[in-house]
Design a protein around this motif. Structure first.
Motif, PDB file in Angstrom:
ATOM      1  N   ALA A   1       0.857  -0.881  -0.106  1.00 20.29           N
ATOM      2  CA  ALA A   1      -0.437  -0.071   0.184  1.00 20.29           C
ATOM      3  C   ALA A   1       1.028   0.896   0.207  1.00 20.29           C
ATOM      4  CB  ALA A   1      -0.774  -0.189   1.121  1.00 20.29           C
ATOM      5  N   GLY A   2       1.981   1.119   1.227  1.00 19.70           N
ATOM      6  CA  GLY A   2       2.628   2.076   0.743  1.00 19.70           C
ATOM      7  C   GLY A   2       3.838   2.643  -0.677  1.00 19.70           C
ATOM      8  N   GLU A   3       4.075   1.153  -1.565  1.00 23.00           N
ATOM      9  CA  GLU A   3       4.125   1.583  -2.415  1.00 23.00           C
ATOM     10  C   GLU A   3       3.575   2.299  -3.799  1.00 23.00           C
ATOM     11  OE1 GLU A   3       6.253  -0.888  -5.975  1.00 23.00           O
ATOM     12  OE2 GLU A   3       5.495  -2.144  -4.115  1.00 23.00           O
ATOM     13  N   GLU A   4       2.186   1.648  -3.260  1.00 24.61           N
ATOM     14  CA  GLU A   4       1.403   2.129  -4.052  1.00 24.61           C
ATOM     15  C   GLU A   4       0.837   4.079  -4.095  1.00 24.61           C
ATOM     16  OE1 GLU A   4      -0.366   0.885  -7.187  1.00 24.61           O
ATOM     17  OE2 GLU A   4       0.186  -0.911  -6.821  1.00 24.61           O
ATOM     18  N   SER A   5       1.323   3.627  -2.636  1.00 30.23           N
ATOM     19  CA  SER A   5       0.860   5.507  -2.574  1.00 30.23           C
ATOM     20  C   SER A   5       1.330   6.620  -2.584  1.00 30.23           C
ATOM     21  CB  SER A   5       0.268   5.615  -0.375  1.00 30.23           C
ATOM     22  OG  SER A   5       0.283   7.384  -0.542  1.00 30.23           O
ATOM     23  N   ALA A   6       3.025   5.877  -2.760  1.00 28.23           N
ATOM     24  CA  ALA A   6       4.576   6.453  -3.765  1.00 28.23           C
ATOM     25  C   ALA A   6       4.265   7.535  -5.235  1.00 28.23           C
ATOM     26  CB  ALA A   6       5.460   5.526  -3.038  1.00 28.23           C
ATOM     27  N   ALA A   7       2.923   5.530  -5.773  1.00 31.62           N
ATOM     28  CA  ALA A   7       3.393   5.984  -6.812  1.00 31.62           C
ATOM     29  C   ALA A   7       1.882   6.644  -7.126  1.00 31.62           C
ATOM     30  CB  ALA A   7       3.035   4.608  -7.669  1.00 31.62           C
ATOM     31  N   ASN A   8       1.869   7.061  -6.352  1.00 38.24           N
ATOM     32  CA  ASN A   8       0.052   8.244  -6.865  1.00 38.24           C
ATOM     33  C   ASN A   8      -1.172   7.026  -7.287  1.00 38.24           C
ATOM     34  OD1 ASN A   8       0.960  10.233  -5.688  1.00 38.24           O
ATOM     35  ND2 ASN A   8       1.727  10.745  -8.004  1.00 38.24           N
ATOM     36  N   ASN A   9      -0.739   5.969  -7.178  1.00 34.58           N
ATOM     37  CA  ASN A   9      -2.302   5.257  -7.676  1.00 34.58           C
ATOM     38  C   ASN A   9      -3.572   5.128  -7.071  1.00 34.58           C
ATOM     39  OD1 ASN A   9      -0.552   4.861  -9.451  1.00 34.58           O
ATOM     40  ND2 ASN A   9       0.729   2.478  -8.689  1.00 34.58           N
ATOM     41  N   LEU A  10      -3.598   5.532  -5.353  1.00 36.19           N
ATOM     42  CA  LEU A  10      -4.628   5.306  -4.549  1.00 36.19           C
ATOM     43  C   LEU A  10      -5.280   6.470  -4.372  1.00 36.19           C
ATOM     44  CD1 LEU A  10      -2.808   3.827  -1.233  1.00 36.19           C
ATOM     45  CD2 LEU A  10      -3.775   2.308  -3.438  1.00 36.19           C
ATOM     46  N   HIS A  11      -4.990   7.365  -5.510  1.00 37.43           N
ATOM     47  CA  HIS A  11      -6.681   8.607  -5.581  1.00 37.43           C
ATOM     48  C   HIS A  11      -6.495   9.306  -4.331  1.00 37.43           C
ATOM     49  CE1 HIS A  11      -6.615   6.167  -9.557  1.00 37.43           C
ATOM     50  NE2 HIS A  11      -7.309   4.916  -8.637  1.00 37.43           N
ATOM     51  N   GLY A  12      -5.493   9.197  -3.742  1.00 32.23           N
ATOM     52  CA  GLY A  12      -5.120  10.287  -2.305  1.00 32.23           C
ATOM     53  C   GLY A  12      -5.763   9.274  -1.057  1.00 32.23           C
ATOM     54  N   ALA A  13      -6.349   7.868  -1.478  1.00 29.25           N
ATOM     55  CA  ALA A  13      -6.372   7.695  -0.292  1.00 29.25           C
ATOM     56  C   ALA A  13      -5.325   7.116   1.152  1.00 29.25           C
ATOM     57  CB  ALA A  13      -6.500   6.225  -0.600  1.00 29.25           C
ATOM     58  N   VAL A  14      -5.692   7.950   2.613  1.00 28.73           N
ATOM     59  CA  VAL A  14      -4.684   7.547   3.288  1.00 28.73           C
ATOM     60  C   VAL A  14      -4.439   6.020   3.561  1.00 28.73           C
ATOM     61  CG1 VAL A  14      -4.769   8.776   5.309  1.00 28.73           C
ATOM     62  CG2 VAL A  14      -5.721  10.348   3.943  1.00 28.73           C
ATOM     63  N   VAL A  15      -3.334   5.602   3.701  1.00 24.37           N
ATOM     64  CA  VAL A  15      -3.218   4.406   4.890  1.00 24.37           C
ATOM     65  C   VAL A  15      -2.681   4.693   5.742  1.00 24.37           C
ATOM     66  CG1 VAL A  15      -1.603   2.193   4.218  1.00 24.37           C
ATOM     67  CG2 VAL A  15      -2.398   4.112   2.183  1.00 24.37           C
ATOM     68  N   TYR A  16      -3.601   3.821   6.829  1.00 23.19           N
ATOM     69  CA  TYR A  16      -3.668   3.074   8.088  1.00 23.19           C
ATOM     70  C   TYR A  16      -2.890   1.512   8.171  1.00 23.19           C
ATOM     71  CZ  TYR A  16      -5.368   7.490   9.529  1.00 23.19           C
ATOM     72  OH  TYR A  16      -5.564   9.020   9.936  1.00 23.19           O
ATOM     73  N   GLY A  17      -1.819   1.132   8.780  1.00 24.09           N
ATOM     74  CA  GLY A  17      -1.807  -0.526   8.740  1.00 24.09           C
ATOM     75  C   GLY A  17      -0.464  -1.038   9.385  1.00 24.09           C
ATOM     76  N   ILE A  18      -0.996  -2.421   9.941  1.00 22.30           N
ATOM     77  CA  ILE A  18      -0.164  -2.749  10.445  1.00 22.30           C
ATOM     78  C   ILE A  18       1.262  -3.776   9.910  1.00 22.30           C
ATOM     79  CG2 ILE A  18      -0.210  -5.266  12.568  1.00 22.30           C
ATOM     80  CD1 ILE A  18      -2.412  -5.126  12.586  1.00 22.30           C
ATOM     81  N   GLY A  19       2.436  -3.017  10.587  1.00 21.44           N
ATOM     82  CA  GLY A  19       3.470  -3.698   9.849  1.00 21.44           C
ATOM     83  C   GLY A  19       5.074  -3.442  11.069  1.00 21.44           C
ATOM     84  N   ARG A  20       5.748  -4.329   9.997  1.00 20.21           N
ATOM     85  CA  ARG A  20       7.423  -4.806  11.118  1.00 20.21           C
ATOM     86  C   ARG A  20       8.223  -4.376  10.635  1.00 20.21           C
ATOM     87  NH1 ARG A  20       5.042 -11.374  11.947  1.00 20.21           N
ATOM     88  NH2 ARG A  20       5.838 -11.861   9.986  1.00 20.21           N
ATOM     89  N   SER A  21       8.343  -3.651   9.549  1.00 21.60           N
ATOM     90  CA  SER A  21       9.417  -3.996   8.833  1.00 21.60           C
ATOM     91  C   SER A  21      10.236  -2.647   8.722  1.00 21.60           C
ATOM     92  CB  SER A  21       9.896  -4.322   7.413  1.00 21.60           C
ATOM     93  OG  SER A  21       8.789  -3.542   6.375  1.00 21.60           O
TER      94      SER A  21
END
Length: 325
Positions: free
Chosen positions: A234-254
């Motif tokens: 999701a972070g990668e898609e957001s960086a590429a502007n492929n999420l149409h402005g959607a805000v990303v929230y999530g669980i991660g560990r890296s």
């Protein structure tokens, strides 16, 4: 009693003591000079998301004086049969116990319980059964339901609870595991009394499908990713502007998940304490090996909320440090 009979009884008692002493020496040798070996089997073991977990294993192995071996599982997803064969191979090659991330498939619980009759088995990350009340195996994991709940609470806090009419997409690697189910349930339950709409749920992404699945979904206001692979995708898609402005929230560990938070492509990150998953799972397993007839005990570890503005605060430095080891 005749002298001869006394001698025989004393001799038998002496021999019994000698056998017992020999047995104790063998056990002490196993726990002392000869290192106990614990094998660890997780999916895609070389992936960066396991860095903190591996560091925890390393520290626990040093503290317990045992040998830990992490099986190389490559980048492919193991099936139940493949995991079974791998565990079998590890035991045949000297593993005294195994720490396993269970495959989210039917039959995993039964397969692992058969191995528990031979060596101690500790699960990590999730129970083997989708219904955790049915599992009989110990597991070291974060509180997955609580992490889903916290994720929803952070989203609500950012918008002062005013999310009526907002749309949400849920993104996860699988919907077959107890961990994924409880994270999603925690998130949904917390939003149940709002008018926010969960428009779609995507799971089972991998490879090229992982790269393309998010962009192919209908537009939403928020994308909620429930695991590290999904969060980084999701972070990668957001960086590429492929999420149409959607805000990303999530669980991660890296560290990759932290990177997307730091670059503002992820708004909020909930991080399970994977260092302690590794440390406690190995420590509990070692205790069961050193204290005979002691049943392996599971453990629930904590989690932390990371935000960009406080990412490098002193209190967050330790968890970020463990991810980079």
């Amino acid at each position: 009693m005749e002298t001869g009979k006394k001698v025989v009884i004393l001799l038998e008692a002496f021999l019994a003591l000698m056998v017992l002493a020999a047995l104790l020496l063998m056990l002490q040798g196993k726990n002392g000079q000869d290192l106990v070996k614990v094998s660890v089997i997780v999916q895609n073991s070389d992936d960066a998301q396991w860095a903190a977990f591996k560091y925890g294993l390393k520290m626990a192995a040093e503290d317990q004086g045992i040998e830990v071996f992490i099986a190389n599982t490559g980048g492919s997803t193991l099936t139940v049969e493949e995991e079974k064969n791998l565990i079998e191979w590890e035991i045949d090659n000297g593993a005294d116990a195994v720490i396993v991330q269970p495959v989210p498939e039917t039959g995993a619980e039964e397969m692992l319980k058969k191995f528990e009759k031979r060596v101690p088995v500790m699960l990590v990350g999730s129970t083997a059964s989708k219904d955790r009340t049915l599992t009989k195996l110990p597991v070291t994991e974060p509180d997955n339901y609580a992490m889903g709940t916290v994720l929803a609470e952070e989203l609500l806090a950012d918008y002062n609870g005013k999310v009526d009419g907002k749309t949400i997409g849920i993104f996860s690697e699988t919907n077959d595991s107890e961990a994924a189910n409880n994270r999603e349930k925690g998130f949904r339950d917390r939003l149940a009394d709002t008018q926010a709409e969960i428009t779609w749920t995507v799971s089972g992404h991998s490879g090229e499908a992982k790269e393309n699945s998010l962009a192919a979904q209908p537009e939403v206001n928020f994308v909620v990713a429930l695991d590290d692979d999904s969060l980084t995708a999701a972070g990668e898609e957001s960086a590429a502007n492929n999420l149409h402005g959607a805000v990303v929230y999530g669980i991660g560990r890296s560290t990759e998940a932290v990177y997307y938070l730091d670059t503002d492509h992820v708004k909020c990150l909930v991080v399970p304490d994977e260092f302690n998953v590794g440390y406690q799972s190995l420590t509990k397993t070692a205790e069961s090996l050193k204290r005979h007839f002691h049943k392996v005990q599971g453990e629930t570890v904590s989690h932390k909320v990371l935000r960009r503005e406080t990412l490098f605060s002193k209190e967050n430095q330790e968890i970020i440090f463990t991810m980079s080891q």
